[in-house]
Design a protein around this motif. Structure first.
Motif, mmCIF file in Angstrom:
data_model
loop_
_atom_site.group_PDB
_atom_site.id
_atom_site.type_symbol
_atom_site.label_atom_id
_atom_site.label_comp_id
_atom_site.label_asym_id
_atom_site.label_seq_id
_atom_site.Cartn_x
_atom_site.Cartn_y
_atom_site.Cartn_z
ATOM 1 N N SER A 161 -47.393 -19.542 30.939
ATOM 2 C CA SER A 161 -46.747 -20.873 31.528
ATOM 3 C C SER A 161 -46.753 -20.644 33.178
ATOM 4 C CB SER A 161 -45.940 -21.401 31.041
ATOM 5 O OG SER A 161 -44.626 -20.754 31.167
ATOM 6 N N PRO A 162 -46.844 -21.693 34.018
ATOM 7 C CA PRO A 162 -46.580 -21.322 35.470
ATOM 8 C C PRO A 162 -45.095 -20.983 35.649
ATOM 9 C CG PRO A 162 -47.758 -23.334 35.080
ATOM 10 C CD PRO A 162 -47.622 -22.826 33.779
ATOM 11 N N ASP A 163 -44.044 -21.600 34.926
ATOM 12 C CA ASP A 163 -42.773 -21.187 34.965
ATOM 13 C C ASP A 163 -42.541 -19.495 34.685
ATOM 14 O OD1 ASP A 163 -42.118 -23.547 35.927
ATOM 15 O OD2 ASP A 163 -41.408 -24.424 33.899
ATOM 16 N N GLU A 164 -43.231 -19.295 33.617
ATOM 17 C CA GLU A 164 -42.880 -17.824 33.231
ATOM 18 C C GLU A 164 -43.664 -16.828 34.290
ATOM 19 O OE1 GLU A 164 -43.039 -18.073 28.393
ATOM 20 O OE2 GLU A 164 -44.923 -18.111 29.410
ATOM 21 N N GLU A 165 -44.525 -17.258 34.927
ATOM 22 C CA GLU A 165 -45.404 -16.454 35.747
ATOM 23 C C GLU A 165 -44.563 -16.325 37.027
ATOM 24 O OE1 GLU A 165 -49.624 -16.021 38.269
ATOM 25 O OE2 GLU A 165 -49.187 -17.649 36.831
ATOM 26 N N LYS A 166 -43.927 -17.545 37.442
ATOM 27 C CA LYS A 166 -42.929 -17.214 38.544
ATOM 28 C C LYS A 166 -41.728 -16.534 38.282
ATOM 29 C CE LYS A 166 -43.983 -21.864 40.491
ATOM 30 N NZ LYS A 166 -43.734 -23.374 40.597
ATOM 31 N N ALA A 167 -41.304 -16.736 37.043
ATOM 32 C CA ALA A 167 -39.936 -15.854 36.747
ATOM 33 C C ALA A 167 -40.385 -14.229 36.678
ATOM 34 C CB ALA A 167 -39.614 -16.368 35.287
ATOM 35 N N LEU A 168 -41.536 -14.254 36.230
ATOM 36 C CA LEU A 168 -42.029 -12.648 36.351
ATOM 37 C C LEU A 168 -42.145 -12.330 37.812
ATOM 38 C CD1 LEU A 168 -42.684 -10.239 34.492
ATOM 39 C CD2 LEU A 168 -45.077 -11.102 34.270
ATOM 40 N N GLU A 205 -40.124 -8.814 42.543
ATOM 41 C CA GLU A 205 -39.952 -8.904 43.829
ATOM 42 C C GLU A 205 -38.484 -8.297 43.892
ATOM 43 O OE1 GLU A 205 -40.516 -12.702 45.131
ATOM 44 O OE2 GLU A 205 -42.646 -12.625 45.466
ATOM 45 N N ASN A 206 -37.249 -8.987 43.037
ATOM 46 C CA ASN A 206 -36.081 -8.336 43.008
ATOM 47 C C ASN A 206 -35.857 -6.800 42.657
ATOM 48 O OD1 ASN A 206 -33.307 -8.796 43.104
ATOM 49 N ND2 ASN A 206 -33.131 -8.828 40.814
ATOM 50 N N LEU A 207 -36.860 -6.429 41.746
ATOM 51 C CA LEU A 207 -36.938 -4.844 41.566
ATOM 52 C C LEU A 207 -37.596 -4.224 42.616
ATOM 53 C CD1 LEU A 207 -38.042 -4.973 37.897
ATOM 54 C CD2 LEU A 207 -35.987 -4.013 38.536
ATOM 55 N N GLU A 208 -38.498 -4.640 43.333
ATOM 56 C CA GLU A 208 -38.885 -3.944 44.491
ATOM 57 C C GLU A 208 -37.864 -3.750 45.547
ATOM 58 O OE1 GLU A 208 -42.402 -5.871 45.477
ATOM 59 O OE2 GLU A 208 -43.524 -4.920 43.784
ATOM 60 N N ARG A 209 -37.166 -4.706 45.988
ATOM 61 C CA ARG A 209 -36.015 -4.871 46.884
ATOM 62 C C ARG A 209 -34.944 -3.748 46.655
ATOM 63 N NH1 ARG A 209 -36.548 -10.253 47.069
ATOM 64 N NH2 ARG A 209 -35.235 -10.620 45.402
ATOM 65 N N LYS A 210 -34.541 -3.785 45.298
ATOM 66 C CA LYS A 210 -33.594 -2.959 44.712
ATOM 67 C C LYS A 210 -34.270 -1.340 44.912
ATOM 68 C CE LYS A 210 -31.143 -5.845 41.385
ATOM 69 N NZ LYS A 210 -30.750 -5.897 39.923
ATOM 70 N N ILE A 211 -35.280 -1.018 44.466
ATOM 71 C CA ILE A 211 -35.788 0.282 44.653
ATOM 72 C C ILE A 211 -35.991 0.732 46.010
ATOM 73 C CG2 ILE A 211 -38.211 1.672 44.533
ATOM 74 C CD1 ILE A 211 -38.620 -0.121 41.685
ATOM 75 N N TRP A 224 -39.764 -1.718 36.657
ATOM 76 C CA TRP A 224 -40.713 -2.486 37.510
ATOM 77 C C TRP A 224 -42.209 -2.184 37.043
ATOM 78 C CZ3 TRP A 224 -44.880 -0.005 40.016
ATOM 79 C CH2 TRP A 224 -45.457 -0.536 40.971
ATOM 80 N N GLU A 225 -42.156 -0.847 36.451
ATOM 81 C CA GLU A 225 -43.795 -0.482 36.079
ATOM 82 C C GLU A 225 -43.996 -1.462 34.573
ATOM 83 O OE1 GLU A 225 -43.971 3.699 34.849
ATOM 84 O OE2 GLU A 225 -43.822 4.249 37.069
ATOM 85 N N LYS A 226 -43.103 -1.794 33.693
ATOM 86 C CA LYS A 226 -42.915 -2.470 32.492
ATOM 87 C C LYS A 226 -43.299 -3.976 33.107
ATOM 88 C CE LYS A 226 -40.848 -3.914 28.352
ATOM 89 N NZ LYS A 226 -39.333 -3.764 27.587
ATOM 90 N N ALA A 227 -42.818 -4.609 34.127
ATOM 91 C CA ALA A 227 -43.014 -5.832 34.605
ATOM 92 C C ALA A 227 -44.279 -6.000 35.346
ATOM 93 C CB ALA A 227 -42.050 -6.128 35.619
#
Length: 630
Positions: free
Chosen positions: A559-566, A571-577, A623-626
């Motif tokens: 769904s659009p909401d699920e895609e946005k959440a993913l 993006e959050n994981l990439e910032r942390k990494i 991140w790889e899983k996402a």
């Protein structure tokens, strides 16, 4: 059973094999081990019938088959790869000709009730059964499967043998032997010309092989994964252990300790009996008893401690001079040999203290890039630069073969040595097991293992802070490999190692670069992490294919909401990494500063660095899983 009885071989004053006995039973998987020059290859050649022993006999059952893979390959250079491999099925061609002949006879005859026609039918049935038993219906498919397992591509099958290097020709010969499925398969260093993936494939094949295998290998992990029995050759004698290599090492120590204990106890008993006899002989009334005890003492079978070859090279690299933060850098490198493109726009940066392994299939460019980084090979395009105060040491794949064979060992060392070390060259050679008159030998008379040791000795003559080693374990026995590995673990400079030996690479490097499809793929961690990740990637590939089919079948979408959440999660994981990689980089810069390990907070920083690395691994996995899910 393949039986060797009282095998004796002597060269000059040296007894290579001294009246040894060995039985290879059906389905045995035997690892033949020992130092270089101990007689392993000689024994294998005797077992195969290629050479004879000076004394002793070799017997095996009538009608049994045997194949022997050694280092000399005699393939018809004009044949194609698939034809050469299929020559293992020469018997099939004879059977096919017989089947065709029987078919023609049956088509022409009409005396269906005669005895001769009944015999023709029976012969035809027998030949067909034999044809099926030895794999006539699946011969081509089996050949292609084994060739692919050993690293050949479909497009290689119709190429002529002459187009391939000696290492690839060795693979064709090995494929031919595996296809022939002999009762006794004798393999002398089968992994020498194989990459990691092909070695793993061969391990799986040999594990499931239902006949006897005898293998010489200096690859400890390969021996562990393919054998269940270890036969050690040492100083002319053999010891037989019902275990793979790692277990054999434990059993060997246990056996030697027990023998030492039994020897000491027996010596005490013998000494006590000797003293008693001496006392009794001094008394006329007990002389007869003493003589009786002496006869009994003479009949006792004495325990003798075995001789042991404990020689090992003593290898320690001198302290590495301090280099700049960037030790070596290659940007946008491409390399072609005519129409053959090996590397396509790749970049690599080696920082001070980094330890990198180059892995991948043969022909993917590992050696090419190693030579480019040492500036012994030019690039087709791109730039290569060595960093500030970089002092390079390079061990080429053919380093031992490149030695001048017309001069002595001592002269070789003198040619590589600065003047101030000239007085120490004999002692350095002694540390590499070249003592006394050995130093005056010509290089031409050295074995492959001895030349490899000499080439390594030459590396120690100048300070090095960038060490590039291309297949350094070729020609080294297992003990010498362990010494080299320990020296490299203690080495404090930067390092690149090209190798297909998993046990040697394990815990040796902290980054693995895979060469595939003319590109470089970087994996943090040693070779074990890389192999686990590759296995996981292969599983993911299957899972993704299954998921794709499921989506196509069910027309399922996010769904659009699920895609946005993913997307937000990625993006959050990439910032942390990015943040944690920056923190790790700062710590490693601090750890690389002079005097860091003597500072008060060194242990605290090292502990925090390990913790950050663990956090980074966890974040990367998430991140790889996402990403896979997206």
């Amino acid at each position: 059973m393949l039986t060797a009885t009282n095998i004796y071989v002597q060269y000059g004053d040296r007894r290579l094999l001294n009246k040894i006995n060995l039985i290879i039973k059906n389905k045995d998987k035997v690892g033949l081990v020992g130092r270089n020059g101990a007689g392993k290859s000689t024994l294998l050649k005797i077992l195969s019938g290629e050479i004879g022993a000076q004394e002793g006999d070799i017997t095996r059952p009538n009608g049994s088959t045997l194949a022997f893979l050694h280092q000399e390959i005699l393939l018809d250079q004009t044949r194609t790869v698939i034809d050469a491999a299929m020559s293992a099925f020469d018997e099939l061609k004879e059977l096919e000709e017989k089947i065709e002949s029987y078919n023609n006879q049956m088509a022409e005859r009409s005396d269906y009730e005669s005895d001769s026609y009944a015999k023709l039918i029976q012969d035809f049935t027998d030949v067909n059964e034999k044809y099926d038993i030895i794999g006539g219906a699946t011969a081509r498919a089996d050949a292609e499967k084994i060739l692919k397992g050993l690293g050949f591509k479909q497009t290689d099958f119709e190429r002529e043998i002459a187009e391939f290097s000696g290492g690839w020709q060795m693979r064709v010969e090995l494929a031919k032997m595996l296809l022939s499925r002999p009762d006794y398969l004798l393999l002398d260093e089968p992994t020498n010309h194989l990459d990691i993936e092909s070695i793993i494939w061969l391990e799986g094949f040999l594990k499931n092989y239902e006949k006897s295998v005898v293998v010489i290998s200096h690859d400890q992990q390969f021996l562990d994964n393919t054998t269940n029995r270890t036969v050690e050759i040492e100083l002319g004698q053999i010891q037989d252990y019902k275990a793979n290599y790692s277990k054999y090492l434990e059993l060997r120590i246990d056996r030697k300790e027990k023998m030492q204990s039994a020897y000491i106890n027996q010596q005490k008993v013998l000494a006590e009996k000797e003293r008693t006899i001496t006392r009794f002989m001094a008394k006329a009334t007990k002389t007869k008893m003493a003589q009786s005890m002496k006869k009994q003492l003479d009949k006792i079978e004495r325990i003798e401690l075995e001789d042991e070859d404990v020689a090992a090279m003593n290898l320690k690299f001198p302290p590495a001079p301090r280099s700049g933060q960037i030790v070596s850098e290659g940007k946008n490198i491409s390399k072609s040999y005519g129409n053959l493109h090996v590397l396509n726009n790749v970049s690599i940066t080696l920082e001070r203290g980094e330890r990198i392994a180059f892995v991948g299939q043969n022909g993917q460019g590992k050696t090419t890039l190693a030579k480019i980084l040492t500036k012994s090979l030019s690039v087709t395009s791109g730039d290569v630069n060595l960093g500030h105060n970089c002092q390079l040491g390079y061990y080429a794949q053919d380093q031992s073969d490149a030695l001048d064979t017309s001069i002595t060992l001592l002269q070789t060392m003198e040619n590589h040595s600065p003047p101030e070390l000239r007085t120490k060259l004999r002692s350095i050679l002694g540390a590499f097991m070249f003592s006394g008159e050995d130093v005056e030998k010509k290089v031409s008379v050295l074995s492959g293992g001895e030349r490899a040791r000499l080439a390594l000795a030459c590396l120690l003559l100048r300070p090095i802070n960038l060490l590039i080693l291309d297949e350094p374990t070729n020609h080294l026995d297992i003990i010498s490999k362990k010494v080299l590995k320990q020296a490299l673990q203690d080495y404090d400079g930067s390092m690149i190692v090209v190798s297909h030996d998993r046990e040697f690479l394990s815990d040796l490097t902290d980054k693995t670069i895979e060469f595939r499809d003319k590109k470089l793929f970087t994996h943090l961690g040693d070779v074990n992490y890389f192999l686990q990740k590759r296995a996981l990637d292969n599983m993911r590939e299957v899972e993704l294919q299954n998921a794709k089919k499921k989506v196509e079948k069910e027309k399922a979408i996010f769904s659009p909401d699920e895609e946005k959440a993913l997307k937000r999660k990625i993006e959050n994981l990439e910032r942390k990494i990015s943040k944690i990689e920056e923190e790790i980089g700062e710590m490693e810069q601090q750890m690389g500063e002079e005097g860091f390990y003597q500072s008060d907070n060194a242990n605290e920083v090292i502990g925090l660095h390990k913790k950050k690395k663990k956090n980074l691994d966890d974040l990367m996995a998430q991140w790889e899983k996402a990403e896979s899910k997206m």
